[in-house]
Write a protein that holds these residues in place. Structure first.
Motif, PDB file in Angstrom:
ATOM      1  N   LEU A  91       0.828  -1.208   0.000  1.00 17.06           N
ATOM      2  CA  LEU A  91       0.000   0.000   0.000  1.00 17.06           C
ATOM      3  C   LEU A  91       0.864   1.260   0.000  1.00 17.06           C
ATOM      4  O   LEU A  91       0.554   2.246  -0.686  1.00 17.06           O
ATOM      5  CB  LEU A  91      -0.944   0.004   1.202  1.00 17.06           C
ATOM      6  N   VAL A  92       1.943   1.246   0.766  1.00 16.69           N
ATOM      7  CA  VAL A  92       2.851   2.394   0.742  1.00 16.69           C
ATOM      8  C   VAL A  92       3.462   2.549  -0.653  1.00 16.69           C
ATOM      9  O   VAL A  92       3.577   3.667  -1.176  1.00 16.69           O
ATOM     10  CB  VAL A  92       3.962   2.242   1.799  1.00 16.69           C
ATOM     11  N   ALA A  93       3.801   1.424  -1.285  1.00 13.75           N
ATOM     12  CA  ALA A  93       4.454   1.485  -2.604  1.00 13.75           C
ATOM     13  C   ALA A  93       3.591   2.209  -3.631  1.00 13.75           C
ATOM     14  O   ALA A  93       4.111   3.000  -4.433  1.00 13.75           O
ATOM     15  CB  ALA A  93       4.774   0.066  -3.086  1.00 13.75           C
ATOM     16  N   ILE A  94       2.281   1.970  -3.626  1.00 15.56           N
ATOM     17  CA  ILE A  94       1.454   2.580  -4.677  1.00 15.56           C
ATOM     18  C   ILE A  94       1.269   4.080  -4.474  1.00 15.56           C
ATOM     19  O   ILE A  94       0.798   4.776  -5.377  1.00 15.56           O
ATOM     20  CB  ILE A  94       0.091   1.886  -4.827  1.00 15.56           C
ATOM     21  N   THR A  95       1.647   4.592  -3.289  1.00  9.06           N
ATOM     22  CA  THR A  95       1.542   6.049  -3.082  1.00  9.06           C
ATOM     23  C   THR A  95       2.756   6.786  -3.624  1.00  9.06           C
ATOM     24  O   THR A  95       2.819   8.011  -3.524  1.00  9.06           O
ATOM     25  CB  THR A  95       1.362   6.400  -1.592  1.00  9.06           C
TER      26      THR A  95
ATOM     27  N   PRO B 144      -2.177  13.567   1.242  1.00 14.84           N
ATOM     28  CA  PRO B 144      -0.866  13.941   0.675  1.00 14.84           C
ATOM     29  C   PRO B 144       0.182  14.034   1.776  1.00 14.84           C
ATOM     30  O   PRO B 144      -0.130  14.295   2.938  1.00 14.84           O
ATOM     31  CB  PRO B 144      -1.133  15.307   0.034  1.00 14.84           C
ATOM     32  N   TYR B 145       1.440  13.853   1.388  1.00 15.82           N
ATOM     33  CA  TYR B 145       2.524  13.770   2.371  1.00 15.82           C
ATOM     34  C   TYR B 145       2.534  14.964   3.322  1.00 15.82           C
ATOM     35  O   TYR B 145       2.456  16.126   2.911  1.00 15.82           O
ATOM     36  CB  TYR B 145       3.893  13.680   1.686  1.00 15.82           C
ATOM     37  N   LYS B 146       2.616  14.641   4.595  1.00 21.19           N
ATOM     38  CA  LYS B 146       2.786  15.636   5.651  1.00 21.19           C
ATOM     39  C   LYS B 146       3.788  15.088   6.654  1.00 21.19           C
ATOM     40  O   LYS B 146       3.966  13.874   6.777  1.00 21.19           O
ATOM     41  CB  LYS B 146       1.450  15.952   6.338  1.00 21.19           C
TER      42      LYS B 146
ATOM     43  N   VAL C  62      -7.195   5.383   6.343  1.00 21.16           N
ATOM     44  CA  VAL C  62      -6.612   6.464   5.546  1.00 21.16           C
ATOM     45  C   VAL C  62      -5.141   6.160   5.297  1.00 21.16           C
ATOM     46  O   VAL C  62      -4.441   5.597   6.142  1.00 21.16           O
ATOM     47  CB  VAL C  62      -6.773   7.850   6.211  1.00 21.16           C
ATOM     48  N   MET C  63      -4.705   6.536   4.103  1.00 21.73           N
ATOM     49  CA  MET C  63      -3.337   6.286   3.650  1.00 21.73           C
ATOM     50  C   MET C  63      -2.551   7.577   3.714  1.00 21.73           C
ATOM     51  O   MET C  63      -2.964   8.595   3.157  1.00 21.73           O
ATOM     52  CB  MET C  63      -3.400   5.793   2.200  1.00 21.73           C
ATOM     53  N   TRP C  64      -1.447   7.554   4.443  1.00 20.17           N
ATOM     54  CA  TRP C  64      -0.542   8.699   4.490  1.00 20.17           C
ATOM     55  C   TRP C  64       0.499   8.489   3.393  1.00 20.17           C
ATOM     56  O   TRP C  64       1.270   7.528   3.429  1.00 20.17           O
ATOM     57  CB  TRP C  64       0.144   8.790   5.846  1.00 20.17           C
ATOM     58  N   GLU C  65       0.510   9.379   2.411  1.00 11.92           N
ATOM     59  CA  GLU C  65       1.400   9.224   1.261  1.00 11.92           C
ATOM     60  C   GLU C  65       2.845   8.962   1.691  1.00 11.92           C
ATOM     61  O   GLU C  65       3.397   9.651   2.543  1.00 11.92           O
ATOM     62  CB  GLU C  65       1.352  10.486   0.397  1.00 11.92           C
ATOM     63  N   LYS C  66       3.416   7.909   1.093  1.00 11.76           N
ATOM     64  CA  LYS C  66       4.817   7.515   1.313  1.00 11.76           C
ATOM     65  C   LYS C  66       5.141   7.216   2.780  1.00 11.76           C
ATOM     66  O   LYS C  66       6.292   7.269   3.192  1.00 11.76           O
ATOM     67  CB  LYS C  66       5.773   8.588   0.788  1.00 11.76           C
ATOM     68  N   HIS C  67       4.131   6.858   3.575  1.00 14.54           N
ATOM     69  CA  HIS C  67       4.361   6.644   5.007  1.00 14.54           C
ATOM     70  C   HIS C  67       3.681   5.371   5.506  1.00 14.54           C
ATOM     71  O   HIS C  67       4.349   4.404   5.868  1.00 14.54           O
ATOM     72  CB  HIS C  67       3.872   7.879   5.778  1.00 14.54           C
TER      73      HIS C  67
END
Length: 269
Positions: free
Chosen positions: A148-152, A186-188, A209-214
């Motif tokens: 899941l992290v990879a697809i972000t 989006p990444y924060k 919820v998905m935290w981008e790249k996290h």
């Protein structure tokens, strides 16, 4: 050493679920080093003897005021503690905290003065939101599912509901067991107020919820249910990646097929 779990089977069962989930997160490679956090509202399992327990820490500021948490109790993973250790020794790698009457501070009451996760303000802010809206959800889980992290790491999946639509279409169970889909933030900066505020906003529409790249942040009635939603979503992601690795873009279920699922299982649109 006497434990708060002694002779309290309901409370022990909840903490044991946390330990079980922590083991799963480690086994799946989603909890490197001290990565990830779990916080569970255990207030319903607190008796008068627990309420009378003296604190074993000084008063600690939360950093914000959370009016709906007055008198609540939480089990929290400890800061810098590893999920693989929590799985074996939950009360050595986490602690029970009491929110004080000012709703802005807490004390540790058991079993040991293990400082809660550095992301405690974010987790507690989410629980404050859940109580305010009358939600039955008691558990929050943050972890780092690899696929899941990879697809972000591509804009393709960061647009609203694009990832949800894809993941739902990979296998029928995903729509059935994660019907609200996957929110995208989006990444924060990790642990920031901005990330906490964005997470609470997304939880108005989504349970995960998905935290981008996290990583992901999930809420549900208990820690096992929150884990299940993440697990189902990541399985769908694995199916998608497996198809791509075989050299083709998977068709996925059609809109008609997913709508049939929605009607059959009485799921939200």
């Amino acid at each position: 050493m006497k434990s708060i779990l002694d002779n309290r089977p309901a409370l022990a069962a909840e903490i044991n679920k946390v330990a079980e989930v922590a083991g799963y997160l480690w086994q799946k490679g989603w909890a490197e080093r001290n990565g990830g956090n779990i916080t569970v509202n255990i207030t319903e399992h607190v008796d008068d003897d627990i309420r009378a327990m003296a604190p074993i820490s000084e008063v600690k500021a939360i950093g914000t005021t959370l009016p709906h948490l007055k008198g609540c109790y939480f089990y929290c993973k400890g800061t810098n503690m590893r999920m693989r250790d929590l799985a074996r020794w939950p009360m050595d790698n986490g602690s029970v905290i009491r929110i004080l009457d000012d709703c802005a501070s807490y004390v540790i009451i058991a079993d040991k003065p293990v400082a809660p996760t550095s992301e405690l303000p974010s987790h507690l802010s989410v629980h404050n939101y859940l109580i305010a809206k009358g939600s039955p959800y008691k558990a929050s889980v943050h972890t780092h599912p690899i696929e899941l992290v990879a697809i972000t790491h591509t804009d393709k999946f960061l647009k609203k509901d694009v990832a949800s639509r894809l993941l739902w279409s990979m296998i029928p169970e995903t729509k059935a067991f994660c019907p609200r889909g996957l929110g995208i933030i989006p990444y924060k900066l990790p642990s920031s107020v901005e990330l906490a505020d964005a997470t609470i906003k997304e939880l108005e529409e989504y349970d995960v919820v998905m935290w981008e790249k996290h990583g992901v942040f999930a809420v549900d009635c208990d820690v096992m249910a929150a884990f299940d939603q993440i697990d189902v979503l990541n399985k769908s992601c694995l199916i998608y990646i497996a198809a791509r690795n075989m050299g083709f873009e998977p068709d996925g279920m059609s809109d008609e097929q997913m709508d049939e699922m929605r009607v059959a299982f009485n799921l939200p649109k």
